[in-house]
Scaffold this motif. Structure first.
Motif, mmCIF file in Angstrom:
data_model
loop_
_atom_site.group_PDB
_atom_site.id
_atom_site.type_symbol
_atom_site.label_atom_id
_atom_site.label_comp_id
_atom_site.label_asym_id
_atom_site.label_seq_id
_atom_site.Cartn_x
_atom_site.Cartn_y
_atom_site.Cartn_z
ATOM 1 N N MET A 196 0.914 -1.560 -0.116
ATOM 2 C CA MET A 196 -0.269 -0.301 -0.021
ATOM 3 C C MET A 196 1.229 1.103 0.061
ATOM 4 S SD MET A 196 -3.212 -0.873 -0.207
ATOM 5 C CE MET A 196 -4.295 0.911 0.567
ATOM 6 N N LYS B 132 -1.444 -6.008 -7.052
ATOM 7 C CA LYS B 132 -0.817 -6.686 -5.965
ATOM 8 C C LYS B 132 0.263 -7.166 -6.073
ATOM 9 C CE LYS B 132 0.058 -8.408 -1.186
ATOM 10 N NZ LYS B 132 -1.273 -8.147 0.239
ATOM 11 N N TYR C 78 -6.666 4.524 -1.695
ATOM 12 C CA TYR C 78 -5.136 4.109 -1.780
ATOM 13 C C TYR C 78 -5.256 5.882 -1.175
ATOM 14 C CZ TYR C 78 -5.869 0.165 -4.080
ATOM 15 O OH TYR C 78 -6.051 -0.712 -4.735
ATOM 16 N N ASN D 299 -1.502 3.857 4.964
ATOM 17 C CA ASN D 299 -1.261 2.593 5.576
ATOM 18 C C ASN D 299 -0.726 3.751 7.000
ATOM 19 O OD1 ASN D 299 -0.764 -0.362 5.264
ATOM 20 N ND2 ASN D 299 1.766 0.452 6.130
ATOM 21 N N GLY E 4 -4.918 -4.145 1.800
ATOM 22 C CA GLY E 4 -3.526 -3.907 2.666
ATOM 23 C C GLY E 4 -4.711 -4.944 3.799
ATOM 24 N N GLU F 71 -5.669 -10.034 -1.352
ATOM 25 C CA GLU F 71 -4.957 -9.615 -0.075
ATOM 26 C C GLU F 71 -4.114 -10.673 -0.609
ATOM 27 O OE1 GLU F 71 -3.668 -6.878 0.361
ATOM 28 O OE2 GLU F 71 -5.575 -5.959 -0.686
ATOM 29 N N ARG G 71 -7.478 -4.884 -7.493
ATOM 30 C CA ARG G 71 -6.909 -5.065 -6.123
ATOM 31 C C ARG G 71 -5.665 -6.143 -6.449
ATOM 32 N NH1 ARG G 71 -2.108 -2.705 -3.087
ATOM 33 N NH2 ARG G 71 -2.366 -4.215 -0.496
#
Length: 369
Positions: free
Chosen positions: A130, A279, A247, A135, A357, A364, A275
């Motif tokens: 992230m 990622k 974000y 974050n 995140g 994730e 995402r």
């Protein structure tokens, strides 16, 4: 040397907008626990001591919406109508209808629940891929809630916001320029007590020492007082924190919010899938940062377009990465739902402190590309 500053904000679960997001997602999860095929599009509005729930619901689930609302408000910690809201006495208005048959006609055969554009993003600035500013802002907001609920700082109330400004050198976070924390509190404490509690119990445990120096500016409750909060201090509405949810403004986002929508709404499900893909492009070493966009038409299965931008950090061309995506992932709504397990009641885990995140969420997961 290329130096610049970037700022992102987060909010606590007691922020009026997040209160509404949480209620909407609690209703969604309650439906999915009984009916995995539930179609849910729920909006929540909060003002003073009033909560309004409206939207569309097509489900075999038998749920008590008022009970869900009161229990959610209680869990967040609102129990005082004089300074924010009271879960016991607040007025609840429910205006829910069935999903339009015109929409259902396209969704029932696996098409997208709406037209729209969605984005996914990832970068290598942090361990969870992230952007650094959002974050840190999320970690501060989460810590504000933790110290309140655990009684470490008993004079904090549920409403709060955080903001972090990061100094970058050559696209790498070097230090934190500014930390801003606004936290609701009871009226018997001074600003100095609030400031001390925030610095000692929130900022110091969260922010790495090597990111703060003597020039870092810290602001706590800049107006000097934050007693009236929650829906009494400001109205709340589902979907009004989409920058916080995504974000932190560091990457683009689509036009639709997430909370209160089941996975047939590609505003939510496709953003989660993108995402996941972004990622994994970064985690697999294809790029240092990656942004992906897709677009959909209501009732149609396949996306109308796929766009990839690695900001000059990939040895592969964007065209090659688009082919990689097409060869590895099913981007139809049904394909996304099955791949990520989006018919499960997982959505209240997403509502607060960012939808991305958190390692426990299915999008994730890091896979081998």
């Amino acid at each position: 040397m290329n130096k610049y500053y970037f700022t992102s904000e987060s909010v606590t679960e007691g922020h009026p907008d997040k209160l509404c997001d949480t209620i909407s997602d609690e209703v969604l999860d309650a439906c999915l626990k009984q009916d995995k095929n539930a179609r849910v599009a729920i909006e929540t509005f909060a003002s003073n001591n009033n909560i309004t729930i409206a939207g569309q619901l097509s489900t075999t689930a038998n749920i008590n919406v008022e009970e869900i609302v009161r229990e959610t408000i209680k869990k967040i910690g609102y129990d005082n109508s004089k300074i924010d809201m009271d879960y016991r006495t607040c007025n609840i208005t429910i205006d829910i209808e069935k999903q339009s048959p015109d929409i259902a006609m396209g969704v029932d055969v696996g098409g997208a629940g709406d037209q729209g554009i969605m984005f996914g993003y990832a970068c290598n600035e942090t361990e969870n891929y992230m952007p650094y500013a959002i974050n840190m802002a999320h970690k501060l907001s989460q810590r504000l809630t933790y110290v309140r609920k655990e009684g470490i700082v008993p004079f904090f109330r549920p409403d709060g916001k955080t903001q972090v400004t990061v100094e970058y050198e050559n696209d790498t976070p070097k230090r934190i320029e500014t930390i801003l924390v606004s936290i609701q509190h009871i009226d018997t404490v001074t600003l100095e007590e609030v400031r001390s509690a925030v610095i000692e119990n929130v900022i110091k445990p969260v922010i790495p020492n090597n990111m703060i120096d003597k020039n870092t500016k810290i602001y706590v409750n800049p107006t000097g007082r934050f007693v009236i909060g929650g829906p009494l201090g400001d109205t709340g509405l589902t979907g009004r924190k989409i920058i916080v949810d995504t974000y932190g403004g560091y990457a683009r986002h689509g036009g639709g919010c997430f909370s209160g929508k089941d996975a047939s709404k590609v505003d939510r499900s496709a953003a989660y899938m993108l995402r996941h893909i972004a990622k994994n492009i970064v985690a697999n070493g294809y790029a240092k940062k990656c942004e992906i966009q897709v677009s959909y038409a209501i009732g149609m299965k396949e996306p109308l377009s796929i766009y990839v931008n690695t900001f000059g950090t990939s040895k592969k061309s964007e065209e090659e990465l688009v082919e990689l995506i097409k060869n590895n992932f099913d981007l139809t709504p049904q394909g996304i739902i099955e791949y990520l397990g989006l018919m499960n009641p997982i959505y209240t885990n997403t509502t607060n402190y960012g939808h991305f995140g958190k390692e426990s969420l299915p999008w994730e997961k890091i896979i081998k590309l």
